[in-house]
Design a protein around this motif. Structure first.
Motif, PDB file in Angstrom:
ATOM      1  N   THR A   1     -34.944   2.286 -57.565  1.00 53.58           N
ATOM      2  CA  THR A   1     -35.216   1.554 -56.328  1.00 53.58           C
ATOM      3  C   THR A   1     -35.229   2.523 -55.142  1.00 53.58           C
ATOM      4  OG1 THR A   1     -32.878   1.168 -55.881  1.00 53.58           O
ATOM      5  CG2 THR A   1     -34.041  -0.502 -57.209  1.00 53.58           C
ATOM      6  N   VAL A   2     -35.610   1.994 -53.974  1.00 56.89           N
ATOM      7  CA  VAL A   2     -35.573   2.789 -52.738  1.00 56.89           C
ATOM      8  C   VAL A   2     -34.175   3.356 -52.536  1.00 56.89           C
ATOM      9  CG1 VAL A   2     -35.659   2.631 -50.207  1.00 56.89           C
ATOM     10  CG2 VAL A   2     -37.475   1.584 -51.602  1.00 56.89           C
ATOM     11  N   ALA A   3     -33.162   2.490 -52.660  1.00 54.02           N
ATOM     12  CA  ALA A   3     -31.767   2.920 -52.453  1.00 54.02           C
ATOM     13  C   ALA A   3     -31.378   4.003 -53.451  1.00 54.02           C
ATOM     14  CB  ALA A   3     -30.828   1.725 -52.572  1.00 54.02           C
ATOM     15  N   GLU A   4     -31.791   3.840 -54.707  1.00 57.19           N
ATOM     16  CA  GLU A   4     -31.422   4.817 -55.744  1.00 57.19           C
ATOM     17  C   GLU A   4     -32.162   6.139 -55.552  1.00 57.19           C
ATOM     18  OE1 GLU A   4     -30.428   1.596 -59.330  1.00 57.19           O
ATOM     19  OE2 GLU A   4     -32.471   2.328 -59.014  1.00 57.19           O
ATOM     20  N   ASN A   5     -33.430   6.056 -55.112  1.00 60.11           N
ATOM     21  CA  ASN A   5     -34.179   7.285 -54.827  1.00 60.11           C
ATOM     22  C   ASN A   5     -33.506   8.091 -53.724  1.00 60.11           C
ATOM     23  OD1 ASN A   5     -36.987   8.142 -55.978  1.00 60.11           O
ATOM     24  ND2 ASN A   5     -37.002   5.902 -56.094  1.00 60.11           N
ATOM     25  N   ILE A   6     -33.121   7.399 -52.652  1.00 59.81           N
ATOM     26  CA  ILE A   6     -32.488   8.096 -51.520  1.00 59.81           C
ATOM     27  C   ILE A   6     -31.122   8.633 -51.933  1.00 59.81           C
ATOM     28  CG2 ILE A   6     -31.572   7.820 -49.176  1.00 59.81           C
ATOM     29  CD1 ILE A   6     -33.791   5.712 -48.716  1.00 59.81           C
TER      30      ILE A   6
ATOM     31  N   LYS B   1     -21.676   7.786 -49.955  1.00 60.25           N
ATOM     32  CA  LYS B   1     -23.044   7.448 -50.359  1.00 60.25           C
ATOM     33  C   LYS B   1     -23.519   6.172 -49.663  1.00 60.25           C
ATOM     34  CE  LYS B   1     -23.739   9.378 -54.993  1.00 60.25           C
ATOM     35  NZ  LYS B   1     -24.006   9.041 -56.393  1.00 60.25           N
ATOM     36  N   ASP B   2     -22.651   5.140 -49.676  1.00 59.23           N
ATOM     37  CA  ASP B   2     -23.024   3.849 -49.072  1.00 59.23           C
ATOM     38  C   ASP B   2     -23.276   3.995 -47.576  1.00 59.23           C
ATOM     39  OD1 ASP B   2     -22.774   2.710 -51.548  1.00 59.23           O
ATOM     40  OD2 ASP B   2     -20.775   1.859 -51.195  1.00 59.23           O
ATOM     41  N   THR B   3     -22.378   4.737 -46.912  1.00 60.19           N
ATOM     42  CA  THR B   3     -22.513   4.925 -45.457  1.00 60.19           C
ATOM     43  C   THR B   3     -23.790   5.681 -45.127  1.00 60.19           C
ATOM     44  OG1 THR B   3     -20.111   5.003 -45.247  1.00 60.19           O
ATOM     45  CG2 THR B   3     -21.382   5.867 -43.396  1.00 60.19           C
ATOM     46  N   GLU B   4     -24.039   6.777 -45.853  1.00 60.73           N
ATOM     47  CA  GLU B   4     -25.225   7.593 -45.599  1.00 60.73           C
ATOM     48  C   GLU B   4     -26.513   6.849 -45.951  1.00 60.73           C
ATOM     49  OE1 GLU B   4     -26.012  11.060 -44.368  1.00 60.73           O
ATOM     50  OE2 GLU B   4     -24.411   9.997 -43.352  1.00 60.73           O
ATOM     51  N   LEU B   5     -26.464   6.076 -47.047  1.00 56.82           N
ATOM     52  CA  LEU B   5     -27.642   5.314 -47.439  1.00 56.82           C
ATOM     53  C   LEU B   5     -28.048   4.353 -46.326  1.00 56.82           C
ATOM     54  CD1 LEU B   5     -29.780   4.382 -49.472  1.00 56.82           C
ATOM     55  CD2 LEU B   5     -28.072   2.809 -50.415  1.00 56.82           C
ATOM     56  N   ASN B   6     -27.066   3.622 -45.791  1.00 56.99           N
ATOM     57  CA  ASN B   6     -27.368   2.677 -44.712  1.00 56.99           C
ATOM     58  C   ASN B   6     -27.908   3.396 -43.483  1.00 56.99           C
ATOM     59  OD1 ASN B   6     -26.708   0.241 -45.965  1.00 56.99           O
ATOM     60  ND2 ASN B   6     -24.525   0.559 -45.629  1.00 56.99           N
ATOM     61  N   ARG B   7     -27.318   4.555 -43.165  1.00 55.38           N
ATOM     62  CA  ARG B   7     -27.774   5.317 -42.001  1.00 55.38           C
ATOM     63  C   ARG B   7     -29.216   5.785 -42.189  1.00 55.38           C
ATOM     64  NH1 ARG B   7     -28.413  10.409 -40.170  1.00 55.38           N
ATOM     65  NH2 ARG B   7     -27.898  11.359 -42.169  1.00 55.38           N
ATOM     66  N   LEU B   8     -29.515   6.276 -43.388  1.00 54.09           N
ATOM     67  CA  LEU B   8     -30.850   6.794 -43.651  1.00 54.09           C
ATOM     68  C   LEU B   8     -31.902   5.691 -43.715  1.00 54.09           C
ATOM     69  CD1 LEU B   8     -29.783   9.484 -46.244  1.00 54.09           C
ATOM     70  CD2 LEU B   8     -30.986   9.974 -44.102  1.00 54.09           C
ATOM     71  N   LEU B   9     -31.547   4.550 -44.299  1.00 57.08           N
ATOM     72  CA  LEU B   9     -32.470   3.410 -44.325  1.00 57.08           C
ATOM     73  C   LEU B   9     -32.813   2.960 -42.907  1.00 57.08           C
ATOM     74  CD1 LEU B   9     -30.953   1.334 -47.267  1.00 57.08           C
ATOM     75  CD2 LEU B   9     -33.249   2.320 -47.210  1.00 57.08           C
ATOM     76  N   GLU B  10     -31.796   2.963 -42.053  1.00 58.95           N
ATOM     77  CA  GLU B  10     -32.002   2.599 -40.646  1.00 58.95           C
ATOM     78  C   GLU B  10     -32.884   3.641 -39.961  1.00 58.95           C
ATOM     79  OE1 GLU B  10     -31.708  -0.232 -38.058  1.00 58.95           O
ATOM     80  OE2 GLU B  10     -30.123  -0.344 -39.572  1.00 58.95           O
TER      81      GLU B  10
ATOM     82  N   ALA C   1     -34.374  -1.885 -49.521  1.00 66.87           N
ATOM     83  CA  ALA C   1     -33.528  -1.021 -50.359  1.00 66.87           C
ATOM     84  C   ALA C   1     -33.683  -1.295 -51.848  1.00 66.87           C
ATOM     85  CB  ALA C   1     -32.064  -1.173 -49.947  1.00 66.87           C
ATOM     86  N   GLU C   2     -33.922  -2.554 -52.254  1.00 66.23           N
ATOM     87  CA  GLU C   2     -33.972  -2.906 -53.671  1.00 66.23           C
ATOM     88  C   GLU C   2     -35.384  -2.904 -54.241  1.00 66.23           C
ATOM     89  OE1 GLU C   2     -31.187  -2.936 -55.334  1.00 66.23           O
ATOM     90  OE2 GLU C   2     -30.286  -2.505 -53.375  1.00 66.23           O
ATOM     91  N   ARG C   3     -36.351  -2.526 -53.448  1.00 67.20           N
ATOM     92  CA  ARG C   3     -37.728  -2.471 -53.962  1.00 67.20           C
ATOM     93  C   ARG C   3     -37.955  -1.181 -54.741  1.00 67.20           C
ATOM     94  NH1 ARG C   3     -41.880  -5.093 -49.627  1.00 67.20           N
ATOM     95  NH2 ARG C   3     -40.721  -7.017 -49.242  1.00 67.20           N
ATOM     96  N   TYR C   4     -39.006  -1.196 -55.577  1.00 70.02           N
ATOM     97  CA  TYR C   4     -39.396  -0.015 -56.340  1.00 70.02           C
ATOM     98  C   TYR C   4     -40.607   0.632 -55.661  1.00 70.02           C
ATOM     99  CZ  TYR C   4     -36.170  -1.420 -59.980  1.00 70.02           C
ATOM    100  OH  TYR C   4     -35.027  -1.735 -60.668  1.00 70.02           O
ATOM    101  N   PRO C   5     -40.838   1.927 -55.907  1.00 68.98           N
ATOM    102  CA  PRO C   5     -41.930   2.629 -55.222  1.00 68.98           C
ATOM    103  C   PRO C   5     -43.284   1.925 -55.303  1.00 68.98           C
ATOM    104  CG  PRO C   5     -40.532   4.234 -56.291  1.00 68.98           C
ATOM    105  CD  PRO C   5     -40.000   2.874 -56.690  1.00 68.98           C
ATOM    106  N   HIS C   6     -43.607   1.338 -56.483  1.00 68.90           N
ATOM    107  CA  HIS C   6     -44.931   0.707 -56.612  1.00 68.90           C
ATOM    108  C   HIS C   6     -45.071  -0.544 -55.753  1.00 68.90           C
ATOM    109  CE1 HIS C   6     -42.699  -1.787 -59.581  1.00 68.90           C
ATOM    110  NE2 HIS C   6     -43.599  -2.713 -59.267  1.00 68.90           N
ATOM    111  N   GLU C   7     -43.957  -1.037 -55.221  1.00 64.15           N
ATOM    112  CA  GLU C   7     -44.001  -2.221 -54.357  1.00 64.15           C
ATOM    113  C   GLU C   7     -44.129  -1.852 -52.876  1.00 64.15           C
ATOM    114  OE1 GLU C   7     -41.295  -5.521 -56.492  1.00 64.15           O
ATOM    115  OE2 GLU C   7     -40.173  -3.681 -56.017  1.00 64.15           O
TER     116      GLU C   7
END
Length: 348
Positions: free
Chosen positions: A99-104, A116-125, A133-139
């Motif tokens: 997923t997007v979250a797992e890739n990041i 990881k959780d804190t940085e993931l949220n910061r980077l998504l923002e 976050a839960e989508r896959y690249p092809h989506e």
């Protein structure tokens, strides 16, 4: 102030070929937080330089230093994974099964779950993907996939980010928009970055400094403004922006006489020296009353202006960007004059 990245006199060959270097005497330096671009035609050596910095191409001569460490010299190259360099590729190189979250988060391996959780949220923002976050690249769209690739590369807080033609798979409008967005993200982060591209508009939108590359060398390293208004070589003058050369002669009074009138002189050459003068489309204006005649031989409507190619009485051609209300047909005569406040001339 010491340089964050120092690329010094690189010489590289294509692997297995030692007849002609693909990169020869290549040098530049960057401060921390600088955003630079290597711009040039295909085959000029810019990607080889990027691969050398990343650790994927060995040096025949020269050295590369990053953040006070020597990372490449002939015969010794620090492994790519030890260089603290992030890369964003042309094809995004995302993991399709994650997923997007797992890739990041892949860029955060070895860190605690809480970090990881804190940085993931910061980077998504940061890259405006918070709801995906839960989508896959092809989506995702191409622009969204590129943002995921950027977030993944930024996750380990690299000393340097390398971007290899990262927008070339996108349509023109999205390419410009994303270049500006990515620049803003990198500036927010204070990330030092180098973009490789052959697209001038992309380079101008993205970079603080641009190195124009030709035949394995940097022709000029300067700001976009300087490259356009003060090109140091004929290649840069031809390659950057639009324009045409007309003949001129340096006068004894220190300006350049051309068939369209005098131009300020940028050269220290004696009177009588023959030169070629670069005239940009914005150096030429319409003057119905006192201008000189020119025949319209080509016309492109750009929305805000008409870009005309004009033939002068001597047979020389120039380009002129005139307001869209000046609407002439092919073969029609236009009356023009020069409005150049500085000269760009090269001796013959």
């Amino acid at each position: 102030m010491s340089k964050h990245l120092h690329v010094d006199e690189l010489r590289c060959f294509y692997n297995g070929h030692h007849d002609k270097p693909v990169v020869d005497g290549f040098s530049f330096a960057m401060q921390e937080g600088d955003i630079a671009c290597l711009l040039g035609p295909s085959g000029c050596g810019k990607t080889t330089v990027l691969r050398s910095i990343a650790g994927f191409h060995s040096l025949a001569e020269g050295q590369i230093n990053l953040a006070g460490r020597q990372i490449s010299v002939p015969g010794h190259s620090l492994a790519p994974e030890k260089r603290e360099i992030g890369m964003v590729f042309q094809d995004y190189a995302l993991f399709p099964h994650l997923t997007v979250a797992e890739n990041i988060s892949f860029g955060l391996n070895g860190e605690s779950q809480q970090y990881k959780d804190t940085e993931l949220n910061r980077l998504l923002e940061l890259v405006s993907l918070h709801g995906l976050a839960e989508r896959y690249p092809h989506e995702l769209s191409g622009g969204q996939q590129q943002r995921v690739a950027l977030a993944r590369a930024l996750a380990p807080k690299p000393q340097l980010l390398l971007l290899d033609e990262p927008f070339s798979n996108l349509d023109v409008e999205l390419r410009r928009k994303l270049a500006l967005e990515v620049r803003e993200i990198l500036k927010q982060q204070g990330t030092t970055a180098i973009l490789v591209t052959h697209d001038q508009e992309e380079a101008f939108a993205f970079a603080d400094h641009i190195g124009v590359v030709y035949q394995g060398k940097i022709e000029q390293w300067a700001s976009p403004y300087e490259l356009y208004h003060q090109p140091q070589t004929r290649f840069v003058a031809n390659f950057i922006g639009r324009g045409a050369f007309v003949p001129g002669i340096i006068s004894d009074s220190g300006h350049i006489d051309t068939e369209l009138g005098p131009v300020p002189c940028n050269l220290e050459e004696p009177g009588g020296t023959r030169v070629d003068v670069l005239l940009r489309p914005d150096d030429i204006v319409a003057n119905r009353d006192q201008g000189q005649p020119a025949e319209v031989i080509h016309k492109v409507f750009t929305g805000t202006a008409n870009l005309y190619t004009l033939r002068l009485p001597t047979g020389s051609t120039v380009e002129a960007a005139l307001g869209s209300h000046i609407d002439c047909e092919l073969g029609e005569q236009l009356s023009i004059e020069l409005s150049a406040d500085h000269g760009i001339a090269f001796t013959l």
